[in-house]
Design a protein around this motif. Structure first.
Motif, PDB file in Angstrom:
ATOM      1  N   MET A  91       7.659   1.118   2.255  1.00  0.00           N
ATOM      2  CA  MET A  91       7.051   0.690   3.516  1.00  0.00           C
ATOM      3  C   MET A  91       8.092   0.488   4.615  1.00  0.00           C
ATOM      4  SD  MET A  91       3.881   0.693   3.289  1.00  0.00           S
ATOM      5  CE  MET A  91       3.731  -0.037   4.912  1.00  0.00           C
ATOM      6  N   ARG A  92       9.390   0.678   4.282  1.00  0.00           N
ATOM      7  CA  ARG A  92      10.484   0.497   5.242  1.00  0.00           C
ATOM      8  C   ARG A  92      10.528  -0.923   5.792  1.00  0.00           C
ATOM      9  NH1 ARG A  92      11.383   4.550   2.760  1.00  0.00           N
ATOM     10  NH2 ARG A  92      11.458   6.652   3.574  1.00  0.00           N
ATOM     11  N   ILE A  93      10.161  -1.883   4.949  1.00  0.00           N
ATOM     12  CA  ILE A  93      10.191  -3.291   5.375  1.00  0.00           C
ATOM     13  C   ILE A  93      11.417  -3.977   4.763  1.00  0.00           C
ATOM     14  CG2 ILE A  93       8.992  -5.530   5.264  1.00  0.00           C
ATOM     15  CD1 ILE A  93       6.340  -3.967   5.134  1.00  0.00           C
ATOM     16  N   HIS A  94      12.171  -4.666   5.594  1.00  0.00           N
ATOM     17  CA  HIS A  94      13.347  -5.415   5.139  1.00  0.00           C
ATOM     18  C   HIS A  94      12.873  -6.578   4.257  1.00  0.00           C
ATOM     19  CE1 HIS A  94      16.996  -7.792   5.202  1.00  0.00           C
ATOM     20  NE2 HIS A  94      17.642  -6.777   5.775  1.00  0.00           N
ATOM     21  N   PRO A  95      13.519  -6.781   3.106  1.00  0.00           N
ATOM     22  CA  PRO A  95      13.022  -7.824   2.190  1.00  0.00           C
ATOM     23  C   PRO A  95      13.076  -9.242   2.751  1.00  0.00           C
ATOM     24  CG  PRO A  95      15.105  -6.871   1.389  1.00  0.00           C
ATOM     25  CD  PRO A  95      14.636  -6.017   2.518  1.00  0.00           C
ATOM     26  N   SER A  96      13.953  -9.495   3.753  1.00  0.00           N
ATOM     27  CA  SER A  96      14.039 -10.847   4.328  1.00  0.00           C
ATOM     28  C   SER A  96      13.072 -11.075   5.478  1.00  0.00           C
ATOM     29  CB  SER A  96      15.426 -11.134   4.900  1.00  0.00           C
ATOM     30  OG  SER A  96      16.416 -10.795   4.019  1.00  0.00           O
ATOM     31  N   ARG A  97      12.386 -10.040   5.915  1.00  0.00           N
ATOM     32  CA  ARG A  97      11.487 -10.216   7.068  1.00  0.00           C
ATOM     33  C   ARG A  97      10.453 -11.300   6.763  1.00  0.00           C
ATOM     34  NH1 ARG A  97       8.881  -7.587  11.652  1.00  0.00           N
ATOM     35  NH2 ARG A  97      10.826  -6.545  12.128  1.00  0.00           N
ATOM     36  N   LYS A  98      10.187 -12.134   7.755  1.00  0.00           N
ATOM     37  CA  LYS A  98       9.255 -13.250   7.539  1.00  0.00           C
ATOM     38  C   LYS A  98       7.821 -12.734   7.452  1.00  0.00           C
ATOM     39  CE  LYS A  98      12.210 -16.814   8.345  1.00  0.00           C
ATOM     40  NZ  LYS A  98      13.422 -16.127   7.859  1.00  0.00           N
ATOM     41  N   VAL A  99       7.061 -13.345   6.580  1.00  0.00           N
ATOM     42  CA  VAL A  99       5.664 -12.952   6.364  1.00  0.00           C
ATOM     43  C   VAL A  99       4.904 -12.910   7.696  1.00  0.00           C
ATOM     44  CG1 VAL A  99       3.478 -13.673   5.282  1.00  0.00           C
ATOM     45  CG2 VAL A  99       5.640 -13.846   4.004  1.00  0.00           C
ATOM     46  N   GLY A 100       5.099 -13.955   8.517  1.00  0.00           N
ATOM     47  CA  GLY A 100       4.360 -14.070   9.776  1.00  0.00           C
ATOM     48  C   GLY A 100       4.776 -13.048  10.831  1.00  0.00           C
ATOM     49  N   ARG A 101       5.883 -12.317  10.575  1.00  0.00           N
ATOM     50  CA  ARG A 101       6.367 -11.332  11.546  1.00  0.00           C
ATOM     51  C   ARG A 101       5.923  -9.923  11.191  1.00  0.00           C
ATOM     52  NH1 ARG A 101      10.965 -12.311  14.301  1.00  0.00           N
ATOM     53  NH2 ARG A 101      10.329 -10.393  15.344  1.00  0.00           N
ATOM     54  N   ILE A 102       5.012  -9.806  10.249  1.00  0.00           N
ATOM     55  CA  ILE A 102       4.520  -8.492   9.831  1.00  0.00           C
ATOM     56  C   ILE A 102       3.028  -8.430  10.171  1.00  0.00           C
ATOM     57  CG2 ILE A 102       4.179  -6.944   7.838  1.00  0.00           C
ATOM     58  CD1 ILE A 102       6.550  -8.443   6.492  1.00  0.00           C
ATOM     59  N   SER A 103       2.604  -7.348  10.814  1.00  0.00           N
ATOM     60  CA  SER A 103       1.196  -7.258  11.227  1.00  0.00           C
ATOM     61  C   SER A 103       0.287  -7.204  10.003  1.00  0.00           C
ATOM     62  CB  SER A 103       0.984  -6.009  12.079  1.00  0.00           C
ATOM     63  OG  SER A 103       1.067  -4.857  11.244  1.00  0.00           O
ATOM     64  N   THR A 104      -0.963  -7.558  10.212  1.00  0.00           N
ATOM     65  CA  THR A 104      -1.930  -7.526   9.111  1.00  0.00           C
ATOM     66  C   THR A 104      -2.060  -6.104   8.565  1.00  0.00           C
ATOM     67  OG1 THR A 104      -3.108  -9.372  10.076  1.00  0.00           O
ATOM     68  CG2 THR A 104      -4.313  -8.076   8.460  1.00  0.00           C
TER      69      THR A 104
END
Ligand SMILES: [Zn+2]
Length: 290
Positions: free
Chosen positions: A202-215
């Motif tokens: 998904m190209r998502i950084h593992p430290s990215r905060k849950v609330g900073r990712i769209s639904t």
């Protein structure tokens, strides 16, 4: 450590050997007995080895299912139903054999801790090199509260709505996404290997905060987790270190992993990075994963 797909593989391959079999005797290793005397309760939980042996004899195994990374052996005797809950820990392995010599790998043969003699003549052998595995005899699942707090199965219909609901909770909003998806209250059975793979896809950084990712991205990530777990089940799991299926063999998913354990990113060639998140080492591509 065996994860969900590996446990599924163990359960599926063990089932034909154990269903409708009655346990006629139980043997427990001296090491496990000694650990109980020392108050450490290796492998057998919630009972002494003697009480466990006495209680198990006479039960017929009516079904065997996987739930998260647990194995539930449903049992029945003249007094009623019970369940043996098993967990493989780091290095647990089950072997249905006629004699211990059939366990070809010495390291597993040398660490046999519990043997169930079955009515049909098979020995159902539990081997565990590091002894972090568990077995617990319960009258009902509700007798062990942690089992009731598990998130729904990732493949179940209620899995996604549960995950989205948890993502809204204050305690999770500021958590790193990797820690969130590996939390057993959020998703059942998404361990380090498959969390690493799904985040890379998904190209998502593992430290990215849950609330900073769209639904929408959170939903896509959930679907990626389910997809990678299914692929691994289809390939017999990943053979990382000491995982073995009941035939002493191992799955092939490790050949298809793109990020877990990799030194360079297969997409862009950048050297991967490692970071401890939620107590687990996470591998990621600093270029591809944002
Ligand atoms: Zn990359």
């Amino acid at each position: 450590m065996p994860e969900l797909p590996e446990v599924e593989g163990v359960v599926e391959s063990l089932r034909p050997f154990v269903i409708d079999q009655t346990i006629v005797a139980v043997h427990v290793s001296d090491q496990v007995r000694k650990s109980h005397i020392e108050g450490k309760q290796a492998i057998i939980k919630g009972a002494t080895p003697e009480d466990f042996q006495n209680a198990m004899v006479g039960y017929r195994i009516t079904s065997l299912i996987r739930r998260s990374k647990y194995m539930f052996f449903d049992l029945m005797n003249e007094k009623g139903a019970a369940v043996l809950v098993g967990h493989l820990g780091m290095t647990g392995a089950w072997f249905p054999v006629h004699s211990l010599d059939e366990i070809t790998e010495t390291k597993f043969r040398n660490h046999v801790h519990v043997v169930f003699e079955l009515s049909g003549g098979y020995l159902l052998v539990y081997s565990d090199i590091r002894r972090f595995g568990e077995m617990r005899l319960l009258n009902d699942i509700s007798d062990h509260p942690p089992l009731l707090q598990m998130a729904p199965e990732p493949f179940a219909e209620e899995g996604l709505p549960h995950y989205l609901e948890m993502a809204q909770r204050t305690k999770y909003v500021n958590k790193p996404i990797k820690e969130f998806i590996m939390d057993g209250h959020v998703i059942s059975g998404c361990g380090n290997i498959y969390a690493t793979e799904a985040l890379f896809r998904m190209r998502i950084h593992p430290s990215r905060k849950v609330g900073r990712i769209s639904t929408a991205r959170k939903i896509a990530l959930y679907e990626a987790i389910v997809a990678v777990l299914r692929e691994s089940i289809d390939r017999g799991g990943s053979s990382i270190s000491d995982y073995r299926n009941v035939n002493g063999g191992a799955g092939s998913m490790q050949h298809f992993l793109q990020m877990y354990g990799k030194k360079t990113c297969p997409t862009c060639g950048t050297a991967t990075k490692q970071k401890v998140i939620g107590g687990r080492t996470s591998t990621y591509c600093p270029t591809c994963q944002k």
